[in-house]
Every structure is written in structure tokens, then in C-alpha cells.
Write a protein that holds these residues in place. Sequence first.
Motif, short mmCIF file in Angstrom:
data_model
loop_
_atom_site.label_atom_id
_atom_site.label_comp_id
_atom_site.label_asym_id
_atom_site.label_seq_id
_atom_site.Cartn_x
_atom_site.Cartn_y
_atom_site.Cartn_z
N GLN A 104 0.70 -0.98 -0.16
CA GLN A 104 -0.25 0.38 -0.03
C GLN A 104 0.71 1.06 -0.40
N ILE A 105 2.64 1.25 0.37
CA ILE A 105 2.72 2.67 0.40
C ILE A 105 3.55 2.56 -0.58
N ILE A 106 4.13 1.47 -0.70
CA ILE A 106 4.32 1.87 -2.96
C ILE A 106 3.35 2.57 -3.74
N TRP A 107 1.97 1.50 -3.88
CA TRP A 107 0.76 2.18 -4.31
C TRP A 107 0.84 3.42 -4.39
N ASP A 108 0.44 3.50 -3.20
CA ASP A 108 -0.44 5.27 -3.18
C ASP A 108 1.14 6.49 -2.78
N LEU A 109 1.88 6.02 -3.46
CA LEU A 109 2.73 7.40 -2.92
C LEU A 109 3.32 7.98 -4.33
N ARG A 110 3.47 6.60 -5.32
CA ARG A 110 3.56 6.48 -6.91
C ARG A 110 1.74 6.81 -7.72
N VAL A 111 1.20 7.36 -6.78
CA VAL A 111 -0.37 6.82 -7.44
C VAL A 111 -0.23 7.99 -8.43
N PHE A 112 -1.23 7.86 -9.60
CA PHE A 112 -1.11 9.21 -10.48
C PHE A 112 -2.46 9.32 -10.97
N ALA A 113 -3.52 8.34 -11.73
CA ALA A 113 -4.21 8.20 -12.15
C ALA A 113 -5.65 9.16 -11.15
N GLN A 114 -5.19 8.91 -10.03
CA GLN A 114 -6.50 9.26 -9.55
C GLN A 114 -6.43 11.26 -9.69
N ILE A 115 -5.17 11.74 -8.90
CA ILE A 115 -4.58 13.16 -8.59
C ILE A 115 -4.94 13.43 -10.21
N TYR A 116 -3.96 13.56 -11.42
CA TYR A 116 -4.02 13.56 -13.02
C TYR A 116 -5.50 13.84 -13.29
N ALA A 117 -6.40 12.69 -12.96
CA ALA A 117 -7.71 12.94 -13.56
C ALA A 117 -8.62 14.51 -12.24
N LEU A 118 -8.13 14.59 -11.31
CA LEU A 118 -8.08 15.36 -10.23
C LEU A 118 -7.96 17.07 -10.67
N GLN A 119 -6.97 17.06 -11.06
CA GLN A 119 -6.35 18.03 -11.87
C GLN A 119 -7.55 18.17 -13.26
N THR A 120 -7.41 17.41 -13.87
CA THR A 120 -8.25 17.21 -14.96
C THR A 120 -9.59 18.36 -14.73
N ILE A 121 -10.65 17.29 -13.98
CA ILE A 121 -11.58 17.79 -13.81
C ILE A 121 -12.45 19.57 -13.51
N GLY A 122 -10.75 19.83 -12.10
CA GLY A 122 -10.94 20.87 -11.75
C GLY A 122 -10.07 21.39 -10.54
N GLY A 123 -9.19 20.80 -10.18
CA GLY A 123 -7.58 21.02 -9.54
C GLY A 123 -7.07 22.08 -9.90
N VAL A 124 -6.37 23.13 -8.72
CA VAL A 124 -5.24 23.32 -9.63
C VAL A 124 -3.51 22.65 -9.29
N ARG A 125 -2.71 22.55 -10.80
CA ARG A 125 -2.20 21.68 -10.93
C ARG A 125 -0.95 21.74 -9.95
N ALA A 126 -0.80 23.20 -9.91
CA ALA A 126 0.43 23.91 -8.82
C ALA A 126 0.60 23.52 -7.80
N ASP A 127 -0.36 23.87 -7.11
CA ASP A 127 -0.83 23.16 -5.84
C ASP A 127 -1.30 21.60 -5.54
N THR A 128 -1.46 21.18 -6.09
CA THR A 128 -2.10 19.39 -6.05
C THR A 128 -1.04 18.46 -6.69
N ASN A 129 0.30 18.70 -6.74
CA ASN A 129 0.79 17.93 -7.76
C ASN A 129 1.32 16.33 -6.25
N THR A 130 1.22 15.19 -6.76
CA THR A 130 2.09 14.85 -6.37
C THR A 130 3.07 13.47 -6.66
#
Length: 317
Positions: free
Chosen positions: A245-271
Motif C-alpha cells: 500500500q505504501i508503494i502503490w499510494d506513494l506513486r499514485v497517478f491516475a486519480q490525482i491527474y484526473a481530479l486536476q483535469t476536472i477542476g484542481g489547481v495543478r501547481a498546488d496539488t501535484n504529487t
Amino acid sequence: MTATTLAPPLTAAAPPPAAPRARRRSAAPLVLLAPSIVMLVVFIGWPLVQMIVMSFQEYGRAQIFGQPAEFVGLDNYLAVLGDSEFWMVLARSIALCIVCVTATMVLGVLIAVLLTRLGVVMRSAVSIALLLAWAMPALTATIVWGWIFDTQYGLVNYFLSRVTGTDWTGHSWLIDPVSFFAVAAIIITWGAVPFVVFTVYAGFSQVPGEVLEAASLDGASPWKRFRFVTLPYLRSILLVLLILQIIWDLRVFAQIYALQTIGGVRADTNTIGVYIYSVSMASGDLGAGGAISVILVLIMLLVSAYYIRSMLKQEES
């Protein structure tokens, strides 16, 4: 009268120890492992080697179109480690990882315990619901959750408006970084809990019923039976789940990128996963992206070092 002495009985000489027969190692295990080894080398080993080599090169858009890459040594690593944005993104990723892993492990164990207490019909219904959540692709799940938290027609805003009596229509959950990561943590945990539930539920079969019955006869409460009897049997399973879980959650991509596309500010929410993509693809600096990826791999190796060391000790003993 003369005394006669009896000669000691003759004992048969022990046969010499047989010479140890040389063990003939069969080639069958190697033949069976060969396809897996080839797949690992082709799809994991070779790209990993390329990434490491690229991290020591100046590899930009010109190199993508055929220009030779120049070897720059540790310049990419020094530039990444000297960038304050990298450390901010890394800290943000670690914080999100801690929240998601904690919620996933706690909820997963609790639901697994709940499955052992349910009847056949309810246990089947909960298992099917968990399987559906687990089978849904991460991108699809994020889009569905994005609709739930939609500013105009989202179910959350509608529910809050009815409960609190305040109009929540138009409230954006993704524009603020704190609420953005709260939504992201919900989505990530929702998709990861089923794996933990099924694994822990299967691990309960390793706990001997006689030991639990003996503890119950001795007057141990359900909590004490779970803590002092069940958890020791599940320790190795929980450790593997925790590291995964640590490995998977540390490199999470799809959920963050999709939320940024929907309406998040990328500069403040990048992982860290989205940051590697932004540096490599958006900026075109594949050398720096490779250096960040190598640093992430090293962090993951440090995280899993404890498990690897304990596993090697078990094999030696």
C-alpha cells in the motif's frame, strides 16, 4: 582344573560410509521459470536500465527526434535535489500516502472482521460490492467520484444543502488543496480497501480454531483474542499489505491527474507521480524525469528493506 577364558565375540566390521552421491540438479525449475524471467527482463529490467542511463544524460526534445544524448553525470540529480518544488511535492506525496495507507489498513481489517461475523447472504453481498469497487478502473472511479463532488449537480453538495439548510450549490471541492486531497484520499482508499479486505479475510483461515477456543475458555475478551491470538498469525500478511500500500499510494497517478483535469489547481496539488509526468512530458526534460524516478525507486527500496531483510532471515533459519 584350568580356567578357560572365553574370547570376546567377533563383531562384524561396520561397512565404510558410502560416498555422498552428487545431487543431480534438474533443469525443470529453470525451464519453468524461464518465461517469467524473460518477461521481467523485457518489461521491467530493460526499461529500468534505460531510465537509469537517461537520468545521467541531457535528454530533451532534441534527443527524442534523434540527436545524440550528452552525458552530464550527476547534474540532473543535483538540479532535482536543489529544487524546492521537488521537496514540496515529495512531502505532499508522503503526507497523502500516510493518510491513505492508514485509512486503507484500518478499514480493510475492520471490514474483514465484519465479514467473519456476517451470514452467508450478507457476506456474499458485501463481497460482490467490494469486487465491483476493486474491478472498476482508477480513472473511471475518479470520474464517477468527480460527479459526486460536482459543484452544481453533485450529490455531496445536494446532501449538505438539505441537511444544513445552507445552499452549497457552486461550492468547489477541488479548488482548495486541502479539500482536493481529502477527495483524492477518499477515492484512493475506496479503490484499495477491497484488496486488503480479501487478503486479511483469507488470512483468518490460518488462525487455528482450537487456539481461539482455548483463549475464549480462559476468559479472554474478543479484543484480547484478536490482539494476542489473531494478529500474531496475521503479522506477516499485514506487513506485506502495508508495504504494498505504501508503494502503490506513494506513486499514485491516475486519480490525482484526473481530479486536476476536472477542476484542481495543478501547481498546488501535484504529487510525485504527476510531477514526474509533468517534468518529463510537459517540460520535455526526460533526464530530470528519469532522475526523479530513480530517487522514487530508491525511496521504495528503503521502505521495503525491512520486509526483504526479515524475509531473508526467515529463509536462512
